[in-house]
Scaffold this motif. Structure first.
Motif, PDB file in Angstrom:
ATOM      1  N   LEU A 113      -1.121 -36.598  -6.732  1.00 37.54           N
ATOM      2  CA  LEU A 113      -1.962 -37.894  -7.358  1.00 37.54           C
ATOM      3  C   LEU A 113      -2.231 -39.040  -6.357  1.00 37.54           C
ATOM      4  N   GLY A 114      -1.588 -38.803  -5.191  1.00 38.71           N
ATOM      5  CA  GLY A 114      -1.608 -39.746  -4.280  1.00 38.71           C
ATOM      6  C   GLY A 114      -0.527 -41.022  -4.258  1.00 38.71           C
ATOM      7  N   PHE A 115       0.338 -40.675  -5.140  1.00 36.79           N
ATOM      8  CA  PHE A 115       1.596 -41.624  -5.019  1.00 36.79           C
ATOM      9  C   PHE A 115       2.582 -41.484  -3.693  1.00 36.79           C
ATOM     10  N   GLY A 116       3.043 -42.428  -3.232  1.00 35.36           N
ATOM     11  CA  GLY A 116       3.987 -42.104  -2.120  1.00 35.36           C
ATOM     12  C   GLY A 116       3.236 -41.603  -0.897  1.00 35.36           C
ATOM     13  N   SER A 117       4.022 -41.801   0.361  1.00 36.40           N
ATOM     14  CA  SER A 117       3.433 -41.378   1.670  1.00 36.40           C
ATOM     15  C   SER A 117       3.844 -39.937   2.055  1.00 36.40           C
ATOM     16  N   ALA A 118       4.350 -39.071   1.142  1.00 40.69           N
ATOM     17  CA  ALA A 118       4.704 -37.640   1.481  1.00 40.69           C
ATOM     18  C   ALA A 118       3.403 -37.315   1.869  1.00 40.69           C
ATOM     19  N   GLU A 119       3.434 -36.016   2.623  1.00 38.85           N
ATOM     20  CA  GLU A 119       2.227 -35.179   2.930  1.00 38.85           C
ATOM     21  C   GLU A 119       2.070 -34.183   1.599  1.00 38.85           C
ATOM     22  N   LYS A 120       0.865 -33.680   1.357  1.00 39.64           N
ATOM     23  CA  LYS A 120       0.964 -32.631   0.345  1.00 39.64           C
ATOM     24  C   LYS A 120       1.360 -31.523   0.730  1.00 39.64           C
ATOM     25  N   PRO A 121       2.260 -30.892   0.294  1.00 39.04           N
ATOM     26  CA  PRO A 121       2.701 -29.466   0.421  1.00 39.04           C
ATOM     27  C   PRO A 121       1.828 -28.125   0.283  1.00 39.04           C
ATOM     28  N   ASP A 122       1.666 -27.372   1.138  1.00 39.16           N
ATOM     29  CA  ASP A 122       0.736 -26.169   1.015  1.00 39.16           C
ATOM     30  C   ASP A 122       1.457 -25.316   0.035  1.00 39.16           C
ATOM     31  N   TRP A 123       0.914 -24.153  -0.260  1.00 35.47           N
ATOM     32  CA  TRP A 123       1.333 -23.163  -1.310  1.00 35.47           C
ATOM     33  C   TRP A 123       2.619 -22.440  -0.788  1.00 35.47           C
ATOM     34  N   VAL A 124       2.899 -22.308   0.282  1.00 34.93           N
ATOM     35  CA  VAL A 124       3.957 -21.741   0.823  1.00 34.93           C
ATOM     36  C   VAL A 124       5.096 -22.515   0.692  1.00 34.93           C
ATOM     37  N   GLN A 125       5.276 -23.839   1.040  1.00 27.86           N
ATOM     38  CA  GLN A 125       6.198 -24.650   0.672  1.00 27.86           C
ATOM     39  C   GLN A 125       6.676 -24.833  -0.695  1.00 27.86           C
ATOM     40  N   THR A 126       5.518 -24.817  -1.505  1.00 24.41           N
ATOM     41  CA  THR A 126       5.450 -24.908  -2.957  1.00 24.41           C
ATOM     42  C   THR A 126       6.301 -23.943  -3.465  1.00 24.41           C
ATOM     43  N   LEU A 127       5.701 -22.563  -3.365  1.00 25.19           N
ATOM     44  CA  LEU A 127       6.515 -21.499  -3.703  1.00 25.19           C
ATOM     45  C   LEU A 127       7.819 -21.637  -3.370  1.00 25.19           C
ATOM     46  N   ALA A 128       8.099 -21.685  -2.123  1.00 23.61           N
ATOM     47  CA  ALA A 128       9.551 -21.639  -1.366  1.00 23.61           C
ATOM     48  C   ALA A 128      10.276 -22.584  -1.915  1.00 23.61           C
ATOM     49  N   SER A 129       9.998 -23.851  -2.443  1.00 26.81           N
ATOM     50  CA  SER A 129      10.768 -24.706  -3.149  1.00 26.81           C
ATOM     51  C   SER A 129      11.089 -24.299  -4.376  1.00 26.81           C
ATOM     52  N   TYR A 130      10.168 -23.678  -5.191  1.00 26.02           N
ATOM     53  CA  TYR A 130      10.654 -23.141  -6.503  1.00 26.02           C
ATOM     54  C   TYR A 130      11.665 -21.959  -6.473  1.00 26.02           C
ATOM     55  N   LEU A 131      11.670 -21.216  -5.236  1.00 27.47           N
ATOM     56  CA  LEU A 131      12.413 -20.020  -5.199  1.00 27.47           C
ATOM     57  C   LEU A 131      13.653 -20.210  -4.608  1.00 27.47           C
ATOM     58  N   PHE A 132      13.879 -21.540  -3.893  1.00 24.07           N
ATOM     59  CA  PHE A 132      15.131 -21.820  -3.337  1.00 24.07           C
ATOM     60  C   PHE A 132      15.238 -21.278  -2.071  1.00 24.07           C
ATOM     61  N   PHE A 133      14.050 -21.179  -1.364  1.00 17.70           N
ATOM     62  CA  PHE A 133      14.099 -20.418   0.134  1.00 17.70           C
ATOM     63  C   PHE A 133      13.586 -21.384   1.114  1.00 17.70           C
ATOM     64  N   PRO A 134      14.315 -21.464   2.016  1.00 17.75           N
ATOM     65  CA  PRO A 134      14.172 -22.573   3.025  1.00 17.75           C
ATOM     66  C   PRO A 134      13.031 -22.086   4.128  1.00 17.75           C
ATOM     67  N   VAL A 135      11.860 -23.232   4.088  1.00 20.91           N
ATOM     68  CA  VAL A 135      10.972 -22.976   5.047  1.00 20.91           C
ATOM     69  C   VAL A 135      10.620 -24.308   5.707  1.00 20.91           C
ATOM     70  N   HIS A 136       9.934 -24.409   6.938  1.00 17.61           N
ATOM     71  CA  HIS A 136       9.471 -25.509   7.534  1.00 17.61           C
ATOM     72  C   HIS A 136       8.472 -26.326   6.778  1.00 17.61           C
ATOM     73  N   VAL A 148      16.077 -33.449  -1.707  1.00 15.72           N
ATOM     74  CA  VAL A 148      17.446 -33.214  -2.105  1.00 15.72           C
ATOM     75  C   VAL A 148      18.034 -31.971  -2.394  1.00 15.72           C
ATOM     76  N   GLY A 149      17.057 -31.177  -2.774  1.00 16.43           N
ATOM     77  CA  GLY A 149      17.001 -29.710  -2.973  1.00 16.43           C
ATOM     78  C   GLY A 149      17.368 -29.093  -2.040  1.00 16.43           C
ATOM     79  N   TRP A 150      17.481 -29.404  -0.565  1.00 11.47           N
ATOM     80  CA  TRP A 150      17.861 -28.558   0.539  1.00 11.47           C
ATOM     81  C   TRP A 150      19.281 -28.202   0.269  1.00 11.47           C
ATOM     82  N   THR A 151      20.293 -28.838  -0.425  1.00 14.90           N
ATOM     83  CA  THR A 151      21.512 -28.446  -0.641  1.00 14.90           C
ATOM     84  C   THR A 151      21.532 -27.176  -1.710  1.00 14.90           C
ATOM     85  N   LEU A 152      20.531 -27.207  -2.526  1.00 16.35           N
ATOM     86  CA  LEU A 152      20.514 -26.027  -3.531  1.00 16.35           C
ATOM     87  C   LEU A 152      20.065 -24.988  -2.926  1.00 16.35           C
TER      88      LEU A 152
END
Length: 375
Positions: A113-136, A148-152
């Motif tokens: 929705l455009g809040f914050g300064s973070a870049e919009k993630p692509d589908w790879v990062q999005t899927l990886a985030s939900y699957l607890f899989f580390p990607v660049h 903070v999910g990096w620890t998870l």
């Protein structure tokens, strides 16, 4: 020597109140560090924003040692069984995933929705985030959408490996798990040029889980510390964490001190009947996961108001973000996390006699097991 070993076969009657309180301490260390980081971005490297008695990431090291310890205790003797392995992993997912997915989805929605300064993630990062899989990420960092999910991502690796170890007899399984963690770290030099998951999952920080496993073994063997020994160990741990060791590996400068502190909390005298103040701290420890996931939202909200109001009171900013984060963390725990866990328990039949049959073997191993079943 300060070590007390009760007679063999004596069941432990202690609940691990100090470990729960330590979880709150670890979460507060992380929150304070992130609040300081935000303060530096707003006001520059002021004395208060730069004051760092211990590294803020030290809270994560404490969490990892506690995680290894708790998993050893909760698993009890339920090894050598596919059903026990599956049940363990399912309960870990129930405990970790729903709340994390909710906060990840909230941040993803705000970003889109455009809040914050973070870049919009692509589908790879999005899927990886939900699957607890580390990607660049786009900036090269190996981080999920909710940073903070990096620890998870480490936690889920450990849970999967632990579940696999439970397919074997306990002694063999724990030895194999510890050897696997050591082997992964030994492969780190070869993984540096590899994919993100190879770099990530060979980091020496995973040895902190192994330290927790060792501590769990000592606890189950009824090894205990006197008040004096536990106090000295805790003070020594925090003192070592405060020392700056340039170029030293994290497992040494943070992991070892964290292991000392958790050992003091777990093996030292624990109150059998905590008072009101201790009870409040224990409740804070129960909310530590909710606090950990939600505090970034609180800090960002306070920062937004702070910037628009043009305020210049660094100490007040840190106080408000810390108090606000703890308050929201407790509310998230009571209003969101606990209902989700209750629903999960009902879905797997723990609201009936099946729940008693499932939990009974774990309680038989240690009174601490039941204390951590849903934590």
């Amino acid at each position: 020597m300060g070590v007390q070993t009760p007679a063999a076969g004596t069941p432990s009657q202690q609940t691990l109140a100090n470990v729960q309180i330590l979880r709150l301490v670890a979460a507060v260390i992380v929150v304070f560090g992130h609040a300081q980081q935000e303060l530096r971005e707003m006001a520059g490297p002021t004395a208060l924003a730069s004051w760092r008695p211990i590294p803020w990431g030290f809270g994560v090291d404490i969490f990892f040692v506690i995680s290894g310890f708790i998993m050893y205790i909760v698993a009890g003797d339920s090894f050598g069984s596919l059903s026990a392995s599956r049940r363990f992993l399912a309960r870990r997912l129930e405990r970790i995933a729903p709340l994390y997915w909710i906060f990840t989805s909230a941040l993803l929605a705000l970003t889109l929705l455009g809040f914050g300064s973070a870049e919009k993630p692509d589908w790879v990062q999005t899927l990886a985030s939900y699957l607890f899989f580390p990607v660049h990420r786009a900036d090269g960092a190996i981080r999920p959408i909710l940073s903070v999910g990096w620890t998870l991502n480490y936690e889920m690796l450990f849970y999967v490996l632990f579940a696999l170890a439970m397919l074997l007899p306990k002694r063999v399984g724990i030895a194999a798990l510890s050897a696997t963690l050591l082997t992964l770290v030994a492969l780190a030099p070869l993984a540096r040029q590899g994919p993100a998951f190879a770099v990530y999952w060979t980091d020496p920080i995973i040895l902190e889980f192994a330290a927790g496993l060792l501590l769990g073994s000592l606890y189950k063997r009824q090894v205990r510390l006197s008040m004096l020994a536990a106090g000295a160990m805790a003070i020594g741990g925090f003192a070592l964490a405060a020392v700056t060791w340039p170029q030293a590996p994290r497992a040494l400068i943070s992991g070892f001190p964290a292991a000392l502190i958790v050992t003091a909390a777990a093996l030292g005298p624990n109150p059998t009947r905590p008072g009101a103040f201790q009870g409040a701290l224990i409740a804070g420890g129960d909310a530590s996961y909710a606090l950990y996931l939600s505090h970034i939202f609180v800090i960002n909200a306070v920062s937004l108001v702070w910037a628009r109001a043009g305020l210049n009171a660094p100490l007040l900013f840190l106080g408000l973000t810390l108090a606000g984060s703890i308050l929201i963390g407790v509310l998230v725990r009571l209003g969101l996390e606990k209902p989700i866990l209750s629903l999960m328990r009902k879905r797997r039949g723990q609201a009936t006699g099946q729940r008693r049959r499932d939990v009974k073997p774990e309680r038989a191993n240690s009174s601490a097991s039941a204390y951590f079943v849903e934590r």
